[in-house]
Design a protein around this motif. Structure first.
Motif, PDB file in Angstrom:
ATOM      1  N   THR A   1       0.851  -1.185   0.000  1.00  0.00           N
ATOM      2  CA  THR A   1       0.000   0.000   0.000  1.00  0.00           C
ATOM      3  C   THR A   1       0.891   1.241   0.000  1.00  0.00           C
ATOM      4  O   THR A   1       1.997   1.229   0.529  1.00  0.00           O
ATOM      5  N   GLY A   2       0.397   2.274  -0.628  1.00  0.00           N
ATOM      6  CA  GLY A   2       1.157   3.523  -0.683  1.00  0.00           C
ATOM      7  C   GLY A   2       2.157   3.591  -1.810  1.00  0.00           C
ATOM      8  O   GLY A   2       2.678   4.657  -2.115  1.00  0.00           O
ATOM      9  N   SER A   3       2.433   2.465  -2.436  1.00  0.00           N
ATOM     10  CA  SER A   3       3.343   2.479  -3.582  1.00  0.00           C
ATOM     11  C   SER A   3       2.521   2.417  -4.864  1.00  0.00           C
ATOM     12  O   SER A   3       1.335   2.086  -4.850  1.00  0.00           O
ATOM     13  N   GLU A   4       3.147   2.747  -5.965  1.00  0.00           N
ATOM     14  CA  GLU A   4       2.442   2.733  -7.247  1.00  0.00           C
ATOM     15  C   GLU A   4       2.084   1.306  -7.638  1.00  0.00           C
ATOM     16  O   GLU A   4       2.910   0.396  -7.545  1.00  0.00           O
ATOM     17  N   ALA A   5       0.848   1.124  -8.056  1.00  0.00           N
ATOM     18  CA  ALA A   5       0.406  -0.199  -8.497  1.00  0.00           C
ATOM     19  C   ALA A   5       1.150  -0.591  -9.771  1.00  0.00           C
ATOM     20  O   ALA A   5       1.430   0.267 -10.621  1.00  0.00           O
ATOM     21  N   PRO A   6       1.473  -1.864  -9.931  1.00  0.00           N
ATOM     22  CA  PRO A   6       2.148  -2.327 -11.146  1.00  0.00           C
ATOM     23  C   PRO A   6       1.310  -2.057 -12.395  1.00  0.00           C
ATOM     24  O   PRO A   6       0.083  -1.930 -12.323  1.00  0.00           O
ATOM     25  N   ALA A   7       1.959  -2.020 -13.522  1.00  0.00           N
ATOM     26  CA  ALA A   7       1.283  -1.754 -14.796  1.00  0.00           C
ATOM     27  C   ALA A   7       0.211  -2.795 -15.111  1.00  0.00           C
ATOM     28  O   ALA A   7      -0.733  -2.503 -15.835  1.00  0.00           O
ATOM     29  N   SER A   8       0.325  -3.992 -14.538  1.00  0.00           N
ATOM     30  CA  SER A   8      -0.645  -5.053 -14.817  1.00  0.00           C
ATOM     31  C   SER A   8      -1.998  -4.833 -14.125  1.00  0.00           C
ATOM     32  O   SER A   8      -2.968  -5.513 -14.440  1.00  0.00           O
ATOM     33  N   VAL A   9      -2.059  -3.868 -13.199  1.00  0.00           N
ATOM     34  CA  VAL A   9      -3.330  -3.570 -12.527  1.00  0.00           C
ATOM     35  C   VAL A   9      -4.193  -2.753 -13.487  1.00  0.00           C
ATOM     36  O   VAL A   9      -3.775  -1.688 -13.945  1.00  0.00           O
ATOM     37  N   PRO A  10      -5.392  -3.230 -13.810  1.00  0.00           N
ATOM     38  CA  PRO A  10      -6.243  -2.506 -14.756  1.00  0.00           C
ATOM     39  C   PRO A  10      -6.546  -1.080 -14.274  1.00  0.00           C
ATOM     40  O   PRO A  10      -6.773  -0.843 -13.087  1.00  0.00           O
ATOM     41  N   ALA A  11      -6.573  -0.158 -15.216  1.00  0.00           N
ATOM     42  CA  ALA A  11      -6.843   1.244 -14.895  1.00  0.00           C
ATOM     43  C   ALA A  11      -8.183   1.418 -14.197  1.00  0.00           C
ATOM     44  O   ALA A  11      -8.321   2.286 -13.325  1.00  0.00           O
ATOM     45  N   ALA A  12      -9.160   0.596 -14.521  1.00  0.00           N
ATOM     46  CA  ALA A  12     -10.488   0.713 -13.913  1.00  0.00           C
ATOM     47  C   ALA A  12     -10.458   0.478 -12.403  1.00  0.00           C
ATOM     48  O   ALA A  12     -11.278   1.030 -11.670  1.00  0.00           O
ATOM     49  N   LEU A  13      -9.518  -0.330 -11.919  1.00  0.00           N
ATOM     50  CA  LEU A  13      -9.446  -0.650 -10.495  1.00  0.00           C
ATOM     51  C   LEU A  13      -8.680   0.392  -9.684  1.00  0.00           C
ATOM     52  O   LEU A  13      -8.861   0.492  -8.473  1.00  0.00           O
TER      53      LEU A  13
END
Length: 71
Positions: free
Chosen positions: A9-21
């Motif tokens: 938490t608090g870090s940037e989500a990986p590129a594989s995380v869908p933009a919608a989420l």
């Protein structure tokens, strides 16, 4: 189920995380919850689970849902 990736938490989500989420993940984190997210895929849909007891998912209709885990 296909295992995706894990991030804190608090870090940037990986590129594989869908933009919608991403907005819903940010809303959950804004509650002050900490821990690690795990991204998995079930029936082709992404589910992000926070080990503090929350999940963010996209339903079959495309609705993004953030809720406490259901046991």
């Amino acid at each position: 189920m296909q295992l995706g990736t894990r991030w804190a938490t608090g870090s940037e989500a990986p590129a594989s995380v869908p933009a919608a989420l991403r907005p819903a993940i940010a809303e959950v984190e804004a509650r002050g919850l900490t821990g690690h997210w795990t991204l998995t895929w079930l029936e082709g849909r992404a589910i992000a689970e926070l080990d503090a007891g929350w999940e963010v998912l996209q339903s079959a209709t495309g609705e993004v849902i953030a809720r406490p885990f259901e046991d």
